[in-house]
Design a protein around this motif. Structure first.
Motif, PDB file in Angstrom:
ATOM      1  N   LEU A 138     -16.908  -8.102   1.793  1.00 18.85           N
ATOM      2  CA  LEU A 138     -18.369  -7.636   2.343  1.00 18.85           C
ATOM      3  C   LEU A 138     -18.974  -9.563   2.407  1.00 18.85           C
ATOM      4  O   LEU A 138     -18.915  -9.766   1.321  1.00 18.85           O
ATOM      5  CB  LEU A 138     -18.909  -6.207   2.691  1.00 18.85           C
ATOM      6  CG  LEU A 138     -17.967  -5.812   2.867  1.00 18.85           C
ATOM      7  CD1 LEU A 138     -18.855  -4.241   2.333  1.00 18.85           C
ATOM      8  CD2 LEU A 138     -17.396  -5.305   4.283  1.00 18.85           C
ATOM      9  N   PRO A 139     -19.247  -9.465   3.579  1.00 21.49           N
ATOM     10  CA  PRO A 139     -20.392 -11.346   3.739  1.00 21.49           C
ATOM     11  C   PRO A 139     -21.625 -10.653   2.568  1.00 21.49           C
ATOM     12  O   PRO A 139     -21.010 -11.345   2.168  1.00 21.49           O
ATOM     13  CB  PRO A 139     -21.043 -10.824   5.305  1.00 21.49           C
ATOM     14  CG  PRO A 139     -20.282  -9.758   5.615  1.00 21.49           C
ATOM     15  CD  PRO A 139     -19.574  -9.160   4.753  1.00 21.49           C
ATOM     16  N   GLU A 140     -22.141  -9.893   2.481  1.00 16.61           N
ATOM     17  CA  GLU A 140     -23.169  -9.557   1.095  1.00 16.61           C
ATOM     18  C   GLU A 140     -22.514 -10.059  -0.146  1.00 16.61           C
ATOM     19  O   GLU A 140     -23.559 -10.667  -0.714  1.00 16.61           O
ATOM     20  CB  GLU A 140     -24.083  -8.270   1.028  1.00 16.61           C
ATOM     21  CG  GLU A 140     -23.297  -7.487   1.156  1.00 16.61           C
ATOM     22  CD  GLU A 140     -22.702  -6.402   2.064  1.00 16.61           C
ATOM     23  OE1 GLU A 140     -22.516  -5.302   2.250  1.00 16.61           O
ATOM     24  OE2 GLU A 140     -22.863  -7.066   3.380  1.00 16.61           O
ATOM     25  N   HIS A 141     -21.636 -10.224  -0.730  1.00 14.51           N
ATOM     26  CA  HIS A 141     -20.575 -10.082  -1.559  1.00 14.51           C
ATOM     27  C   HIS A 141     -20.010 -11.481  -1.659  1.00 14.51           C
ATOM     28  O   HIS A 141     -19.804 -11.782  -3.182  1.00 14.51           O
ATOM     29  CB  HIS A 141     -19.634  -8.736  -1.615  1.00 14.51           C
ATOM     30  CG  HIS A 141     -20.053  -7.324  -2.480  1.00 14.51           C
ATOM     31  ND1 HIS A 141     -21.421  -6.828  -3.342  1.00 14.51           N
ATOM     32  CD2 HIS A 141     -19.933  -6.612  -1.352  1.00 14.51           C
ATOM     33  CE1 HIS A 141     -21.773  -6.044  -2.696  1.00 14.51           C
ATOM     34  NE2 HIS A 141     -21.040  -5.165  -1.947  1.00 14.51           N
ATOM     35  N   LEU A 142     -19.731 -11.720  -0.633  1.00 11.42           N
ATOM     36  CA  LEU A 142     -19.331 -13.259  -0.815  1.00 11.42           C
ATOM     37  C   LEU A 142     -20.437 -14.454  -1.075  1.00 11.42           C
ATOM     38  O   LEU A 142     -19.507 -15.187  -1.669  1.00 11.42           O
ATOM     39  CB  LEU A 142     -18.440 -13.850   0.702  1.00 11.42           C
ATOM     40  CG  LEU A 142     -17.378 -12.927   0.862  1.00 11.42           C
ATOM     41  CD1 LEU A 142     -16.344 -13.596   2.621  1.00 11.42           C
ATOM     42  CD2 LEU A 142     -16.266 -13.178  -0.403  1.00 11.42           C
ATOM     43  N   GLU A 143     -21.722 -14.042  -0.856  1.00  8.77           N
ATOM     44  CA  GLU A 143     -22.612 -15.248  -0.587  1.00  8.77           C
ATOM     45  C   GLU A 143     -22.657 -15.926  -1.881  1.00  8.77           C
ATOM     46  O   GLU A 143     -23.060 -16.813  -2.161  1.00  8.77           O
ATOM     47  CB  GLU A 143     -24.145 -14.718  -0.697  1.00  8.77           C
ATOM     48  CG  GLU A 143     -24.666 -13.892   1.120  1.00  8.77           C
ATOM     49  CD  GLU A 143     -24.469 -15.195   2.172  1.00  8.77           C
ATOM     50  OE1 GLU A 143     -25.196 -15.728   1.424  1.00  8.77           O
ATOM     51  OE2 GLU A 143     -24.909 -15.204   3.060  1.00  8.77           O
ATOM     52  N   LEU A 713     -26.171  -0.946  19.003  1.00 10.37           N
ATOM     53  CA  LEU A 713     -24.557  -0.848  18.203  1.00 10.37           C
ATOM     54  C   LEU A 713     -24.173  -2.823  17.660  1.00 10.37           C
ATOM     55  O   LEU A 713     -23.500  -2.491  16.712  1.00 10.37           O
ATOM     56  CB  LEU A 713     -23.301  -0.535  19.235  1.00 10.37           C
ATOM     57  CG  LEU A 713     -22.779   0.075  18.916  1.00 10.37           C
ATOM     58  CD1 LEU A 713     -21.956   0.867  17.361  1.00 10.37           C
ATOM     59  CD2 LEU A 713     -21.704   0.157  19.929  1.00 10.37           C
ATOM     60  N   LEU A 714     -24.112  -3.693  18.510  1.00 10.71           N
ATOM     61  CA  LEU A 714     -23.783  -4.581  17.963  1.00 10.71           C
ATOM     62  C   LEU A 714     -24.234  -4.979  16.501  1.00 10.71           C
ATOM     63  O   LEU A 714     -23.506  -5.815  16.131  1.00 10.71           O
ATOM     64  CB  LEU A 714     -24.327  -5.669  19.167  1.00 10.71           C
ATOM     65  CG  LEU A 714     -23.566  -7.119  19.274  1.00 10.71           C
ATOM     66  CD1 LEU A 714     -21.584  -7.457  18.839  1.00 10.71           C
ATOM     67  CD2 LEU A 714     -24.170  -8.172  20.398  1.00 10.71           C
ATOM     68  N   GLU A 715     -25.593  -4.793  17.114  1.00  7.32           N
ATOM     69  CA  GLU A 715     -26.150  -5.991  15.434  1.00  7.32           C
ATOM     70  C   GLU A 715     -25.378  -5.156  13.911  1.00  7.32           C
ATOM     71  O   GLU A 715     -25.889  -5.416  13.037  1.00  7.32           O
ATOM     72  CB  GLU A 715     -27.514  -5.524  15.471  1.00  7.32           C
ATOM     73  CG  GLU A 715     -28.352  -6.582  16.589  1.00  7.32           C
ATOM     74  CD  GLU A 715     -29.570  -5.717  16.892  1.00  7.32           C
ATOM     75  OE1 GLU A 715     -30.215  -6.861  17.103  1.00  7.32           O
ATOM     76  OE2 GLU A 715     -30.237  -5.053  16.554  1.00  7.32           O
ATOM     77  N   ALA A 716     -25.502  -3.609  14.365  1.00  7.28           N
ATOM     78  CA  ALA A 716     -25.000  -2.453  13.209  1.00  7.28           C
ATOM     79  C   ALA A 716     -23.319  -3.284  13.077  1.00  7.28           C
ATOM     80  O   ALA A 716     -22.911  -3.342  11.779  1.00  7.28           O
ATOM     81  CB  ALA A 716     -24.918  -1.329  13.609  1.00  7.28           C
ATOM     82  N   LEU A 717     -22.724  -4.001  14.718  1.00  6.10           N
ATOM     83  CA  LEU A 717     -21.538  -3.305  13.726  1.00  6.10           C
ATOM     84  C   LEU A 717     -21.642  -4.839  13.383  1.00  6.10           C
ATOM     85  O   LEU A 717     -20.482  -5.307  11.971  1.00  6.10           O
ATOM     86  CB  LEU A 717     -20.376  -3.611  15.347  1.00  6.10           C
ATOM     87  CG  LEU A 717     -20.069  -2.369  15.817  1.00  6.10           C
ATOM     88  CD1 LEU A 717     -19.885  -2.848  16.990  1.00  6.10           C
ATOM     89  CD2 LEU A 717     -19.256  -1.819  15.002  1.00  6.10           C
ATOM     90  N   THR A 718     -21.736  -6.205  13.519  1.00  3.60           N
ATOM     91  CA  THR A 718     -22.008  -7.272  12.791  1.00  3.60           C
ATOM     92  C   THR A 718     -22.094  -7.180  11.349  1.00  3.60           C
ATOM     93  O   THR A 718     -21.698  -7.710  10.630  1.00  3.60           O
ATOM     94  CB  THR A 718     -23.253  -8.553  13.807  1.00  3.60           C
ATOM     95  OG1 THR A 718     -22.012  -8.182  14.924  1.00  3.60           O
ATOM     96  CG2 THR A 718     -22.294  -9.567  13.266  1.00  3.60           C
ATOM     97  N   ALA A 719     -23.567  -6.432  11.029  1.00  4.69           N
ATOM     98  CA  ALA A 719     -23.989  -6.286   9.759  1.00  4.69           C
ATOM     99  C   ALA A 719     -22.896  -5.514   9.028  1.00  4.69           C
ATOM    100  O   ALA A 719     -22.916  -6.184   7.318  1.00  4.69           O
ATOM    101  CB  ALA A 719     -25.087  -5.882   9.687  1.00  4.69           C
ATOM    102  N   ALA A 720     -21.945  -5.032   9.207  1.00 13.33           N
ATOM    103  CA  ALA A 720     -20.439  -4.401   8.819  1.00 13.33           C
ATOM    104  C   ALA A 720     -19.914  -4.959   8.212  1.00 13.33           C
ATOM    105  O   ALA A 720     -18.685  -4.867   7.947  1.00 13.33           O
ATOM    106  CB  ALA A 720     -20.674  -3.106   9.006  1.00 13.33           C
ATOM    107  N   GLY A 721     -19.551  -6.234   9.319  1.00 13.78           N
ATOM    108  CA  GLY A 721     -18.868  -7.669   8.570  1.00 13.78           C
ATOM    109  C   GLY A 721     -17.273  -7.097   9.449  1.00 13.78           C
ATOM    110  O   GLY A 721     -16.435  -7.502  10.397  1.00 13.78           O
TER     111      GLY A 721
END
Length: 779
Positions: A138-143, A713-721
């Protein structure tokens, strides 16, 4: 969106060819299909060009030499990827060339026992495992990995920065992805050497066509690769307290041995090294070769490193490392109009799909400003989309950022030969020689060049950052309160070609507005737009009217086309209201050039307010009917459109009142007759006080995403990777459409027709919401 796939009965009706060779359905095979061989030079050197004929003439064909159905167009490739039940991934790692008994004995002697992995397993096993093992990707763990990757890149560059020439593949591009992969997995560096030596053998063994003699050496290398990977895993299993994805997987094995068995760990230990190493190494090599071959693009990112994410996506589109993938049909079906029998093997060629003109504007052009480059299929699509896509993006971005800072003057060595590993699925040169003058290295003059590196957001590019610099060459008044603005490249280069209905986003400081292109298609020296001054608007038009002068430097995004002209229908009616003349005029020009019959209605308050009137009357007099309000010539829509002929299509752009009246009329027309472009969304503001939260369950991914009352919905999906293409974010363009399997939709877009809304099977993620507490999406 109409699916490109339909279950069907196997049959031979309608076969267009009459040759001796036949497909498994009994249909004769065309000469081009019979001659196709993916190991021939054309496909090996440029698979997209090698399949151009297929995209245009026979998008799905059976290859007797390969024994596969080859799928070449974007929508068909995407549809096959999406349905992993009808199109099983179980053959993705199947050896293309069967091994002789002697090779099998060699593999057995090494204990080789490759089983299912995430790449080639079916549901429900695939999603059960993927869900448990996805968190680290997930993006937050790749930072946390970015700073270390940058240090690694600098260390490798330090070794050759003063040499003046280097083979980037040998000295860097093969090494860094393997080192990053090993660290991500938790494998100690001292265990890496054996894995580096033998990983390439797996590619040739699985996707290549080695000779019987070569098979023996490859089998030996694959066997030793397997043994090395298993020895490393044994040490991890004995002490499972380390950090890294393999350690996470080992711990999941302890908690869920039925979902993550030990045999799965052993197969993944080898498979993920190949996936993370080979693909990223090849992709980086291809990207640098492509950028250095397009010097203007290289110079642009040297000047503005914020363009690096979009440049990488465009490189992945035109020269991705994953060329094709494989699936097998689990039932009789149809793809792209071609019958596929149960058990039919498919080669789905992403490289070809990535240059399909039905999806891409100017697909053969390399354009780092392409707004939708991230829609490429190099990472796959659907539930099996590459888990490591964002690791690869991060590595490539950091590497490129360091090079454009430290070696902006680097060039390709001329007349070098490029060689590729002969296989059907992966593509990347085995060497890439570059040269430069070390005396010109920027850090010799300015050591601070290494300070303040560019930080890139993990994930797909931020579209607002993909901006092309332009200069205003001319500002002319075209009518009362309307100016025409011509834009040119600051270096005198050609601008992108565009098609009727296209628009650009004009950006100046805080102002960002969309304007349709109204110049001459094919004239790449300039882009022309018209701006109506709207004192009661949001301020953008007033700003541009009051400030724009020749010589001003601005930025644009695009061109983009959400209002395309279908050139295949027999007759057209074009309706322009006020400033809506801009896209309609370009359509009229195109139809006249094609010799197509069309009626052209141009409506305005009066001639003084009607932009381009002289040009319209000069070029389209025979088809034109003017409706000037101050002359009592208003357009009576019901009467004017009462006699539409069969197959005729209506294209309209203008004020909302006119478009609403047309949409009301179109209720009784055949579906798809009316095409409109709105200026603005009726309401693009999300008011949290009047919204409710809901859950979006992703059926393909078995993931549930919570959409809060202050989120789209778009923002939520993007935040979930989850990568969902998007553009306007106002419900105007249709780019962010997602399929809905269950739940009632609160439609708020201006894209779908009434019939499409009533079907309740798709929605625009940027604005539409759930009426209830839950939606099930086909994602």
């Amino acid at each position: 969106m109409t699916s490109a796939i339909h279950r069907t009965e196997t049959g031979v009706a309608g076969c267009p060819f009459h040759q001796a060779a036949v497909s498994p359905t009994g249909c004769p095979v065309s000469p081009e299909a019979a001659a196709f061989d993916p190991f021939d030079a054309p496909y090996q050197l440029d698979p997209a060009e090698a399949l151009r004929w297929a995209r245009e003439q026979q998008p799905v064909f059976y290859s007797p030499r390969l024994g596969y159905w080859v799928v070449s167009r974007y929508e068909d490739v995407k549809a096959v990827f999406r349905d992993n039940l009808l199109f099983s991934p179980s053959i993705a790692l199947e050896k293309l060339t069967p091994a002789p008994p002697e090779a099998m004995k060699i593999l057995e002697s090494h204990g080789y026992a490759m089983r299912r992995t995430m790449v080639n397993e079916d549901e429900p096993d695939h999603m059960e495992r993927r869900r448990l093992l996805m968190e680290a990707f997930l993006p937050e763990h790749l930072e946390k990995h970015e700073a270390w990757v940058r240090e690694l890149v600098r260390d490798y560059m330090d070794r050759f920065i003063d040499k003046g020439h280097v083979d980037l593949v040998a000295e860097m591009f093969r090494e860094i992805p393997m080192t990053v992969a090993l660290r991500f997995l938790g494998v100690p560096e001292e265990d890496a050497q054996e894995l580096r030596r033998f990983s390439v053998a797996h590619t040739l063994n699985t996707w290549g066509r080695p000779s019987p003699a070569q098979q023996l050496q490859i089998a030996e290398d694959v066997g030793r690769f397997w043994q090395s990977a298993q020895a490393i895993l044994d040490r991890m299993l004995a002490e499972p307290t380390g950090e890294g994805w393999m350690y996470d997987s080992i711990r999941m094995h302890a908690e869920h041995p039925d979902i993550v068995p030990e045999s799965y760990l052993r197969s993944m230990m080898m498979a993920i090294l190949v996936a993370a190493h080979e693909t990223t190494a090849f992709a980086t090599t291809n990207a640098f070769r492509t950028l250095l071959s397009h010097r203007e693009s290289w110079n642009d990112i040297c000047e503005n490193p914020a363009l690096i994410p979009s440049a990488i996506e465009e490189c992945l589109r035109v020269a991705g490392s994953v060329v094709a993938w494989r699936r097998i049909a689990t039932d009789d079906t149809e793809v792209g109009g071609e019958k596929i029998p149960k058990g039919g093997r498919l080669l789905i060629v992403q490289a070809s799909a990535n240059q399909d003109r039905r999806h891409w504007e100017n697909p053969e052009a390399f354009d780092i400003y392409r707004h939708n480059a991230a829609e490429h299929l190099t990472f796959g699509y659907g539930a099996h989309q590459c888990m490591g896509k964002n690791i690869a993006r991060m590595e490539m971005r950091v590497i490129l950022d360091e090079f454009v800072r430290r070696l902006p003057h680097m060039q390709l060595v001329e007349d070098q030969a490029f060689e590729y590993l002969p296989n059907i699925s992966f593509r990347g040169a085995t060497s890439l020689w570059v040269e430069w003058d070390p005396a010109q290295n920027p850090e010799r003059r300015t050591p601070s060049v290494l300070e303040n590196p560019t930080h890139f957001r993990i994930g797909a590019p931020v579209k607002d950052d993909i901006l092309r610099r332009v200069v205003v060459s001319e500002v002319e008044r075209e009518a009362e309160a309307v100016i025409r603005v011509d834009l040119v490249d600051p270096h005198g280069r050609e601008l992108p070609d565009w098609s009727p209905g296209s628009h650009i986003e004009l950006v100046s400081g805080e102002w960002r507005r969309c304007y349709s292109l109204c110049g001459t298609c094919g004239d790449r020296s300039r882009l022309s737009i018209a701006i109506l001054r709207e004192p009661e608007g949001r301020g953008g038009s007033v700003h541009f009217h009051d400030t724009l002068e020749p010589g001003d430097v601005l930025h644009i995004a695009g061109p983009k086309n959400h209002f395309p002209l279908d050139e295949a229908v027999p007759r057209y009616t074009l309706i322009a209201g006020g400033i809506g003349i801009t896209p309609i005029l370009a359509m009229a020009d195109r139809l006249k050039a094609l010799g197509k019959p069309y009626a052209f209605h141009y409506c305005g308050a009066g001639r003084r307010t009607m932009a381009f009137l002289d040009r319209v009357e000069r070029d389209h007099e025979a088809a034109l009917t003017l409706h000037a309000g101050d002359e009592g010539c208003r357009l009576d829509l019901p009467r004017g459109l009462a006699g539409l002929s069969e197959g005729e299509q209506v294209y309209a752009c203008g004020p909302e009142r006119m478009l609403e009246a047309l949409e009301a009329l179109a209720v009784d027309w055949p579906e798809g007759t009316l095409h409109v472009e709105h200026f603005t969304a009726r309401s693009s503001i999300l008011d949290p006080e009047h919204e409710h939260a809901f859950d979006a369950r992703l059926a393909d991914s078995d993931l549930t995403v919570r959409v809060s009352n202050d989120q789209t919905l778009l923002e939520a999906l993007t935040a979930a990777g989850v990568d969902v293409p998007s553009d306007c974010c106002e419900g105007l363009c249709g780019t962010c459409e997602v399929a809905v399997a269950e739940g009632d939709i609160d439609h708020r877009d201006l894209v779908l027709s009434r019939a499409e809304r009533d079907a309740n099977d798709r929605m625009m993620a940027c604005c539409s919401r759930a009426k209830g507490k839950r939606l099930v999406l086909s994602l």
